[in-house]
Scaffold this active site. Structure first.
Site, PDB file in Angstrom:
ATOM      1  N   LYS A  52       0.854  -1.185   0.000  1.00 40.01           N
ATOM      2  CA  LYS A  52       0.000   0.000   0.000  1.00 40.01           C
ATOM      3  C   LYS A  52       0.894   1.240   0.000  1.00 40.01           C
ATOM      4  O   LYS A  52       1.831   1.321   0.789  1.00 40.01           O
ATOM      5  CB  LYS A  52      -0.876   0.014   1.258  1.00 40.01           C
ATOM      6  CG  LYS A  52      -1.902   1.125   1.284  1.00 40.01           C
ATOM      7  CD  LYS A  52      -2.600   1.250   2.620  1.00 40.01           C
ATOM      8  CE  LYS A  52      -3.274  -0.020   3.072  1.00 40.01           C
ATOM      9  NZ  LYS A  52      -3.991   0.118   4.344  1.00 40.01           N
ATOM     10  N   CYS A  69      -0.211  15.236  -5.805  1.00 40.34           N
ATOM     11  CA  CYS A  69      -0.684  14.544  -7.006  1.00 40.34           C
ATOM     12  C   CYS A  69      -1.869  13.635  -6.668  1.00 40.34           C
ATOM     13  O   CYS A  69      -1.853  12.920  -5.682  1.00 40.34           O
ATOM     14  CB  CYS A  69       0.456  13.705  -7.584  1.00 40.34           C
ATOM     15  SG  CYS A  69      -0.022  12.700  -8.995  1.00 40.34           S
ATOM     16  N   HIS A  84      -0.360  15.566 -14.727  1.00 41.05           N
ATOM     17  CA  HIS A  84      -1.806  15.364 -14.923  1.00 41.05           C
ATOM     18  C   HIS A  84      -2.281  15.998 -16.231  1.00 41.05           C
ATOM     19  O   HIS A  84      -3.222  15.507 -16.845  1.00 41.05           O
ATOM     20  CB  HIS A  84      -2.603  15.917 -13.731  1.00 41.05           C
ATOM     21  CG  HIS A  84      -2.377  17.367 -13.473  1.00 41.05           C
ATOM     22  ND1 HIS A  84      -1.429  17.819 -12.585  1.00 41.05           N
ATOM     23  CD2 HIS A  84      -2.958  18.454 -14.016  1.00 41.05           C
ATOM     24  CE1 HIS A  84      -1.439  19.151 -12.572  1.00 41.05           C
ATOM     25  NE2 HIS A  84      -2.359  19.550 -13.432  1.00 41.05           N
TER      26      HIS A  84
HETATM   27  S1  FES Z   1      -2.114  15.656 -10.124  1.00 41.76           S
HETATM   28 FE1  FES Z   1      -0.679  14.165 -10.675  1.00 41.76          FE
HETATM   29  S2  FES Z   1       0.926  15.303 -11.516  1.00 41.76           S
HETATM   30 FE2  FES Z   1      -0.521  16.783 -10.962  1.00 41.76          FE
END
Ligand code: FES
Length: 105
Positions: A52, A69, A84
């Site tokens: 995990k 992230c 992202h």
């Molecule tokens: S949310 Fe994953 S790199 Fe920005």
């Protein structure tokens, strides 16, 4: 004449059966592939050797702003590095970071 009519009825019945089977198969395949997508992995390559992935931070150590992230594509995970944007462009997804910041007073 009666025999010909019987053949036509059989052809109609077989066509109907094949059509119903095709519709059932397509419906099953549609549901199955949707279920398969639900089971796909979110984490493709971050710390795959652990059962995990967990990160913990003290609030006092966050500073004025921390950007985390949520797409699991960052090379700086758990911090957002902007990956992202590429992920969203490639997949049509709409994920973005979690931003925690101190309120300005
Ligand atoms: S949310 Fe994953 S790199 Fe920005």
């Amino acid at each position: 004449m009666g025999g010909y009519s019987n053949v036509k009825e059989w052809v109609a019945a077989i066509s109907l059966t094949i059509g119903a089977a095709a519709v059932g198969y397509l419906a099953y395949r549609s549901l199955y592939s949707r279920d398969k997508c639900r089971k796909s992995l979110v984490n493709l390559d971050i710390q795959k050797d652990t059962p995990k992935v967990v990160h913990a931070f003290d609030v006092e150590d966050l500073g004025d702003k921390a950007v985390y992230c949520r797409c699991w594509r960052s090379k700086q995970f758990p911090m957002c590095d902007g990956s992202h944007t590429k992920h969203n462009e490639e997949t049509g997804d709409n994920v973005g970071p979690l931003i925690i910041k101190k309120r300005e007073v």
